[in-house]
Design an enzyme around this catalytic site. Structure first.
Site, short mmCIF file in Angstrom:
data_model
loop_
_atom_site.label_atom_id
_atom_site.label_comp_id
_atom_site.label_asym_id
_atom_site.label_seq_id
_atom_site.Cartn_x
_atom_site.Cartn_y
_atom_site.Cartn_z
N GLU A 129 -91.83 12.68 -6.45
CA GLU A 129 -92.80 12.01 -5.59
C GLU A 129 -94.06 12.83 -5.42
O GLU A 129 -94.03 13.97 -4.94
CB GLU A 129 -92.17 11.72 -4.23
CG GLU A 129 -93.12 11.20 -3.17
CD GLU A 129 -93.64 9.80 -3.48
OE1 GLU A 129 -94.88 9.62 -3.42
OE2 GLU A 129 -92.83 8.90 -3.78
N SER A 135 -96.34 4.45 -6.37
CA SER A 135 -94.93 4.59 -6.74
C SER A 135 -94.39 3.31 -7.35
O SER A 135 -93.65 3.33 -8.34
CB SER A 135 -94.09 4.95 -5.51
OG SER A 135 -94.50 6.18 -4.96
N HIS A 175 -93.42 12.78 0.17
CA HIS A 175 -94.15 11.57 0.57
C HIS A 175 -94.65 11.77 2.00
O HIS A 175 -93.98 12.40 2.82
CB HIS A 175 -93.21 10.36 0.49
CG HIS A 175 -93.90 9.04 0.63
ND1 HIS A 175 -94.45 8.61 1.83
CD2 HIS A 175 -94.12 8.04 -0.27
CE1 HIS A 175 -94.98 7.41 1.65
NE2 HIS A 175 -94.80 7.05 0.39
N ASP A 201 -94.49 10.38 -10.06
CA ASP A 201 -94.81 8.95 -10.02
C ASP A 201 -96.30 8.70 -10.04
O ASP A 201 -96.79 7.75 -10.65
CB ASP A 201 -94.16 8.27 -8.81
CG ASP A 201 -94.54 8.92 -7.48
OD1 ASP A 201 -95.03 10.07 -7.49
OD2 ASP A 201 -94.32 8.29 -6.43
N HIS A 202 -97.06 9.55 -9.37
CA HIS A 202 -98.51 9.39 -9.29
C HIS A 202 -99.10 10.66 -8.71
O HIS A 202 -98.38 11.60 -8.33
CB HIS A 202 -98.90 8.19 -8.42
CG HIS A 202 -98.30 8.22 -7.04
ND1 HIS A 202 -98.70 9.10 -6.06
CD2 HIS A 202 -97.32 7.48 -6.47
CE1 HIS A 202 -98.02 8.90 -4.95
NE2 HIS A 202 -97.15 7.93 -5.18
#
Length: 624
Positions: free
Chosen positions: A268, A308, A427, A481-482
């Site tokens: 994440e 995500s 996150h 994810d990003h």
């Protein structure tokens, strides 16, 4: 026509226009880095151009208010009626003011103004509303102050008055105003009604996001169900040639299938910016850095999206995020899809996905099944007796205990298996367990400490996994994810917003040496796994290529909310909404000295393939 009722309405709508300008200024202040390349003159032009979009949004939202203000029968200036109008005006606009305030921060995460994806994640937002309000309290306070000021400055009737003019004249005026409202909503007399892409006319192109307003993009996103088809190529043969794609490439592997396990770890928010191995040792990921020394780390890896929810289709099915709405929530989510799980299950693999968040979060469980992943382990499957102890209070199970749980679960699987693991502790709001507070570097951004914790959890996972019987027979693929918030100027560019780590590691085998500077992307992962395992298939999509294929130069594709972008070793190609191509050098994004027709054709081919085949549900047309 210009009686008291009409003048009052104009003053009230004018107040709203001023408020939208203030919201744009707030948006600029909070996201200044995104627009730092623009001069003061360009920023001012963006504000002026933005009035067109503000007028359109205001008129759409306030159509009913305008009708009530100018209704041709009765006394619209009566005090009781005016109080009713005030409440209609304030309550009708408050949700959209809230949206604009929220987008001040949400823009940092997705890189574009909010569209209808907000409607698809309302369940997640509702579940987390308490912690979101606690974390973003200043946005809630700003919203309250804005609405309070809006209500206090609401133009009122200065003195008692009565409507003048007969019913027929007032009705005629209403019809005339209705025509002007339609004109304003449409944005003028141009051929096509005003749409978000019309905002991207200034340089740098990022000013388009400043020009837009969030209510407009949300409204325009509602009801969007179809991608507009493109016809750059007239036949499938021309299209495949431009794509340089052969569906049969992996249909007949030269070597026998390798019964190796595969574990894909999606970290994440692990932007490339945070990884020391990608930044001369300056980072917050000491364990990932040590793993990179033993594995194959690609220095120019890109995510195919900014969220995500956009990453999973790319990683598990080779479907990049090339439309405004995430594939998982789009009208095309039921399209025929051969995910990596499907292909591996056919080869006798047990397949599973692990995500420590609440089951159903972002639709991961449903999409995993669509991609052929047979088993899903969310927070519901986590041990009941440990759930309350290990819950982070916000999203799900802390990474350290959850990754230990995953390692043990994998030991119970029958080999060979494929597992996807999605972490969550890095996150927002970046919570780490109390016993680890103060253990990891705080860094300059609030996410940095949680990156350190997630890296520590990864270290503990590998320590446990290394003692399991399946470990030496497993290919690990690690990526993010990003990206997330940035402090490093080297990553504060359009390309930087998509740069993530991509690492291949096998504890029991030496991986083929590949140029670490090769350009790679999320959509390459399915083809890479198939290539590594020597599995026969003709059901891979053309967007990704095996990173182990030394004959392929590597590329990455993404959609930035306005343009399609193709990244190749020497050239970055942009396809604009008007179908014009622009060419830049890689990685500095300077204007290219000459066009690159082959790259332009390749990009157009990928766009045509995605849009047309997605619309027709023929992604694997050669199998039909």
């Amino acid at each position: 026509m210009f009686d008291s009722a009409f003048k009052l309405m104009l003053r009230r709508l004018g107040l709203l226009l001023l408020l939208y300008t203030l919201l744009r200024l707030i948006f600029l202040i909070f996201n200044y880095q995104e627009f730092s390349e623009a001069g003061a003159g360009e920023v001012l032009l963006a504000f002026v151009h933005g009035l067109r979009f503000d007028v359109a949004a205001i008129l759409i939202i306030n159509s009913f208010f305008i009708l009530l203000s100018l209704q041709p029968i009765g006394n619209a200036l009566h005090p009781l009626y005016q109080r009713l109008l005030k409440w209609v005006f304030i309550l009708g606009n408050a949700p959209f003011i809230a949206l604009a305030v929220v987008d001040v921060e949400f823009f940092k995460f997705i890189g574009r103004r909010t569209s209808n994806e907000l409607l698809s994640i309302t369940g997640d937002i509702t579940d987390q509303v308490g912690q979101l309000l606690g974390y973003y309290w200043y946005l809630a306070l700003g919203f309250v102050l804005l609405v309070y000021g809006f209500a206090r400055t609401y133009p009122k009737l200065r003195e008692p008055a009565f409507i003048t003019g007969n019913v027929w004249l007032r009705s005629l005026r209403l019809l005339l105003v209705a025509g002007l409202v339609v004109f304003g909503i449409r944005g003028g007399l141009q051929l096509k009604p005003l749409r978000p892409s019309h905002a991207f006319v200034l340089e740098p192109a990022s000013l388009g996001h400043l020009t837009l307003n969030s209510p407009f993009t949300l409204i325009k996103g509602i009801g969007k169900t179809n991608l507009e088809k493109k016809h750059y190529f007239n036949s499938d043969e021309e299209l495949l040639q431009a794509l340089q794609f052969n569906p049969q490439k992996y249909a007949h592997p030269a070597a026998a299938p390798a019964k190796q396990n595969v574990v894909i770890i999606i970290l994440e928010s692990f932007a490339a910016e945070y990884v020391g191995a990608l930044n001369n040792g300056q980072g917050y990921t000491p364990f990932l850095d040590s793993l990179a020394q033993e594995g194959l780390l690609f220095r120019n890896a890109f995510a195919n999206g900014r969220k995500s929810i956009e990453s999973l289709p790319s990683i598990l099915a080779g479907v990049p995020s090339l439309m405004p709405e995430p594939f998982i929530t789009s009208p095309y989510q039921a399209n025929k899809l051969y995910g990596l799980g499907t292909l591996l299950q056919e080869a006798g693999y047990q397949t599973a996905m692990f995500h420590g968040a609440a089951n159903g979060s972002m639709g991961f469980n449903d999409f995993a099944r669509r991609a052929g992943v047979a088993q899903y382990y969310g927070m519901d499957e986590y041990l009941d007796e440990l759930r309350s102890r290990d819950f982070d209070g916000q999203w799900g199970i802390f990474d350290e205990p959850y990754l230990q749980y995953v390692a043990q679960q994998l030991t119970e699987f029958q080999q060979p298996f494929m597992a996807a693991l999605f972490t969550l502790s890095s996150h927002q709001p970046y919570t780490i367990p109390a016993q680890h507070k103060g253990r990891f570097p705080k860094g300059e951004l609030e996410i940095h400490e949680s990156i350190g914790y997630a890296d520590y959890a990864l270290r503990r996972f590998f320590a446990t996994a290394s003692r399991q019987p399946w470990y030496q027979n497993t290919l690990f693929i690690l990526t993010a994810d990003h990206t997330q918030k940035s402090i490093n100027p080297a990553y504060q560019s359009e390309l930087g917003h998509f740069r993530v780590p991509l690492l291949l590691f096998h504890p029991g085998k030496r991986l083929q040496r590949i140029n670490p500077e090769k350009i790679t992307q999320h959509a390459d992962i399915p083809a890479t796994v198939i290539d590594y395992l020597h599995l026969p298939t003709d059901r891979l999509l053309p967007f990704g290529h095996s990173v182990l294929d030394s004959a392929n130069q590597g590329q990455a594709i993404y959609f930035n909310g306005n343009d399609y972008v193709l990244v190749q070793p020497e050239t970055v190609t942009k396809l604009q909404p008007d179908d014009e191509l622009q060419y830049y050098t890689f990685p500095d994004l300077a204007p290219a000295p000459s066009p690159a027709p082959e790259a332009g054709n390749n990009l157009k081919a990928q766009v045509q393939y995605f849009r047309n085949r997605m619309t027709d549900n023929t992604l694997y047309f050669w199998k039909e």
